[in-house]
Design an enzyme around this catalytic site. Structure first.
Site, PDB file in Angstrom:
ATOM      1  N   ASP A  50      49.420  40.229  36.471  1.00 37.58           N
ATOM      2  CA  ASP A  50      50.271  39.037  36.633  1.00 37.58           C
ATOM      3  C   ASP A  50      51.396  39.470  37.562  1.00 37.58           C
ATOM      4  O   ASP A  50      52.314  40.186  37.151  1.00 37.58           O
ATOM      5  CB  ASP A  50      50.800  38.638  35.247  1.00 37.58           C
ATOM      6  CG  ASP A  50      51.908  37.580  35.337  1.00 37.58           C
ATOM      7  OD1 ASP A  50      52.191  37.092  36.443  1.00 37.58           O
ATOM      8  OD2 ASP A  50      52.490  37.261  34.276  1.00 37.58           O
ATOM      9  N   LYS A  62      57.892  37.409  46.032  1.00 35.10           N
ATOM     10  CA  LYS A  62      56.808  36.423  45.900  1.00 35.10           C
ATOM     11  C   LYS A  62      57.149  35.125  46.640  1.00 35.10           C
ATOM     12  O   LYS A  62      56.267  34.445  47.150  1.00 35.10           O
ATOM     13  CB  LYS A  62      56.578  36.158  44.409  1.00 35.10           C
ATOM     14  CG  LYS A  62      55.347  35.360  44.089  1.00 35.10           C
ATOM     15  CD  LYS A  62      55.096  35.443  42.612  1.00 35.10           C
ATOM     16  CE  LYS A  62      54.044  34.482  42.139  1.00 35.10           C
ATOM     17  NZ  LYS A  62      53.856  34.580  40.681  1.00 35.10           N
ATOM     18  N   GLU A  75      47.598  31.161  37.616  1.00 34.67           N
ATOM     19  CA  GLU A  75      48.322  31.636  36.421  1.00 34.67           C
ATOM     20  C   GLU A  75      48.094  30.758  35.185  1.00 34.67           C
ATOM     21  O   GLU A  75      47.760  31.286  34.120  1.00 34.67           O
ATOM     22  CB  GLU A  75      49.827  31.764  36.739  1.00 34.67           C
ATOM     23  CG  GLU A  75      50.095  32.979  37.609  1.00 34.67           C
ATOM     24  CD  GLU A  75      51.411  32.937  38.358  1.00 34.67           C
ATOM     25  OE1 GLU A  75      52.253  32.062  38.072  1.00 34.67           O
ATOM     26  OE2 GLU A  75      51.607  33.787  39.247  1.00 34.67           O
ATOM     27  N   ASP A  87      54.073  26.250  32.882  1.00 33.96           N
ATOM     28  CA  ASP A  87      54.394  27.623  33.283  1.00 33.96           C
ATOM     29  C   ASP A  87      55.642  27.628  34.165  1.00 33.96           C
ATOM     30  O   ASP A  87      55.570  27.288  35.343  1.00 33.96           O
ATOM     31  CB  ASP A  87      53.176  28.195  34.042  1.00 33.96           C
ATOM     32  CG  ASP A  87      53.419  29.602  34.567  1.00 33.96           C
ATOM     33  OD1 ASP A  87      54.485  30.172  34.313  1.00 33.96           O
ATOM     34  OD2 ASP A  87      52.509  30.133  35.239  1.00 33.96           O
TER      35      ASP A  87
END
Ligand code: AMP
Length: 582
Positions: A7, A69, A146, A169
């Site tokens: 992850d 990211k 994810e 999420d």
């Protein structure tokens, strides 16, 4: 051979693997189950990753990279000290650290991984992630969404469920919502939506703004306006880290304090900050940002053709879902409590590991799962239409509608529009607007995607078939065939701006290897150099010069990553020190 589940988060990352048919977390060398996604290259060339790098961020802000990211899939360069990196390279350094930590934990070499990305990540962002894995020496077996990963982990834990769930999420930098149908061993994503620029770090930013406002009121000067540029950067780094701490505290406490001793010197006086904020004040500040997530929730449940009361379970993942207001908003929307039996920091890594094990067939018969994911975007090309007798270009013509199950292939036939037209430039857009140019141009490339060698013919006579394919990794492939000649142009969208070429990836791989070797040497030699500098301080002038020279020679050998030379020069330095001390 173990396929690692990773992850790769904006703020934190986690790893898992499957042992005896069950997914388990992997702890890093510091014994932590999650690793802050922070990379640092200090002036000695030492590479530092994770908590240590995060702890040193406020003293070394220019040598530290956070939240990489957010930059994946862009052509932005990141400068760390003297070196410039692509986002893929920074991410690769981080993945290299994770790979090493997993190898140390498992006692075996790791060469393959499933890496998760937000469902709403674009083609370029996915490609950049895959490339980062390759640079780090990992074959990326799958790029997995994810929320889908979290649904897989939940599905494995609840094998006989027949339910509709939502996976909400909210991580450090991104927000995703997926509506998923669990039907015994089938995990079927019905719809996904989200925002790649909405996460916990945005809440931190609002808190930094709040501190700056309090400061400006108290001292009548903007907090980040005075002092040297490097001081301002450090000050900002300290406030930002404290903002994250305060935000986290407010998840369990009703008030929290920004405690920043000696934050700045203003008009010759040191300033320490001590501001208390209540949870209610925090909620006022972040409410509208958090309410934005509900718009995406509505879109996803609408796309899944479900009413809110058809949702059986709410799964909250991502660290920011620990915020009570997030839970309150989601629970109010669905009029039910969110499930608390899932760890928001670990579910995604566990799901990634399970996905890896599915490929290896190492899950037991009863836990075998089947997963169906969707394409979260509408994809299409631009066409010319006749409107009121006039030709108008730039219309969006859809090939793949959002939330089609994966993999999906769509084909459409288009005509030439001019006499003797021999080329067609294929546009590739993602979005939902009728005007193609309002949607995202996925083909931001140096070389356009052109079908050429179309035989000269009257307008409309030549036909070109265009095929779009969106694969299970979320990567897009395009093919165009001139029907009269059979000529085919095929392209995975990899010539995009911001995506490293195969040659650059190869070079980056060598550089990365070299950087880590150098880092290892620098950290091994750190003690000797420190000792030598100490001896030098009290040495006779001539001896001091000799020591300095020997240190420089050793540092040069480290820079050259020449292991033999480093050893020889370390010995020479030690001999010299012995001589001087005696
Ligand atoms: P993730 O990427 O899932 O690890 O989420 C990280 C984000 O969650 C960061 O912005 C963290 O600051 C935030 N976070 C972690 N723990 C908490 C907490 N207890 N309360 C509020 N936010 C948190």
């Amino acid at each position: 051979m173990t396929i690692l589940g990773i992850d790769l988060g904006t703020t934190n990352s986690a790893m898992a693997y499957v042992k005896n048919g069950q997914p388990e977390m992997i702890v890093n060398s510091r014994g932590e189950r999650t690793t802050p996604s922070v990379f640092q290259k200090n002036i000695n060339g030492e590479l530092v990753v994770g908590s240590v790098a995060k702890n040193q961020y406020s003293s070394l802000p220019e040598q530290t990279v956070l939240e990489i990211k957010r930059k994946m899939g862009t052509d932005e360069k990141i400068t760390v000290g003297e070196t410039s990196f692509t986002p893929e390279q920074i991410s690769a350094h981080f993945l290299k650290y994770l790979k090493q930590a997993a190898e140390d934990f498992l006692g075996e070499k790791i060469t393959e991984a499933v890496i998760t990305v937000p469902a709403y990540f674009s083609d370029a962002q996915r490609k950049a992630t895959k490339i980062a894995g390759e640079i780090a020496g990992l074959k990326v077996e799958r790029i997995l969404n994810e929320p889908t990963a979290a649904a897989i982990a939940y599905g494995l834990d609840h094998p006989d469920s027949e339910k509709n769930i939502i996976v909400y999420d909210l991580g450090g930098g991104t927000f995703d919502i997926s509506v998923v149908r669990l039907d015994k061993n089938l995990i079927e994503v019905k719809a996904s939506a989200g925002d790649n620029h909405l996460g916990g770090m945005d809440l931190d930013r609002l808190l930094v703004d709040w501190v700056a406002e309090q400061f400006a009121e108290q001292y009548d000067v903007p907090l980040f306006s005075f002092g040297e540029a490097s001081e301002i950067t450090q000050r900002h780094a300290r406030v930002k880290l404290e903002a994250e701490n305060v935000k986290k505290s407010l998840s369990s406490e009703l008030s929290a304090t920004f405690n920043l001793p000696f934050l700045a010197v203003y008009e010759g006086k040191p300033i320490s900050l001590d501001y208390t904020i209540t949870r209610a004040e925090f909620e006022d500040i972040v409410r509208s940002l958090l309410e934005e997530t509900l718009v995406h929730v509505d879109k996803a449940i609408h796309d899944a053709k479900l009413a809110p009361d058809a949702i059986d379970d709410i799964i909250l993942i991502g660290g920011a879902t620990r915020i009570p207001l997030v839970q309150k908003l989601v629970e109010a929307k669905f009029e039910r409590m969110a499930k608390k039996d899932i760890n928001p920091d670990e579910a995604v890594a566990l799901g990634a590991a399970i996905q890896g094990a599915m490929k290896e067939d190492s899950l037991s018969e009863e836990s075998s799962l089947m997963v169906i994911d969707v394409c979260p975007y509408t994809l299409g090309t631009d066409v010319l239409r006749i409107v009121d007798g006039k030709r108008q270009s730039g219309y969006f013509d859809i090939l793949i509608r959002r939330n089609e199950p994966l993999p999906v292939t769509a084909k459409k036939i288009y005509n030439t529009v001019n006499d003797n037209q021999t080329t067609i430039d294929i546009g590739v857009y993602q979005g939902d607007d009728e005007d193609a140019r309002v949607n995202d141009d996925l083909r931001i490339t140096e070389t356009p995607l052109i079908v050429d060698e179309i035989p000269e013919n009257a307008a409309g006579k030549e036909k070109v078939e265009i095929m779009f394919r969106y694969d299970v990794n979320g990567l897009i492939q395009i093919e165009a065939t001139v029907l009269s000649t059979g000529r085919t142009i095929s392209q995975v969208l990899d010539a995009q701006r911001g995506i490293m070429s195969a040659r650059q990836v190869k070079e980056a791989k060598l550089e990365l290897f070299d950087d880590w070797e150098k880092s290892k040497l620098a950290s091994e030699m750190k003690g000797v150099i420190r000792r030598a500098k100490k001896v030098r301080r009290n040495a006779e002038p001539q001896q001091a010069v000799q020591i300095e020279e020997a240190i420089q020679q050793l540092e040069y050998a480290i820079q050259e990553t020449d292991v033999e030379l480093v050893k020889a020069r370390e010995e020479a330095l030690l001999d010299l020190l012995m001589e001087i001390i005696e």
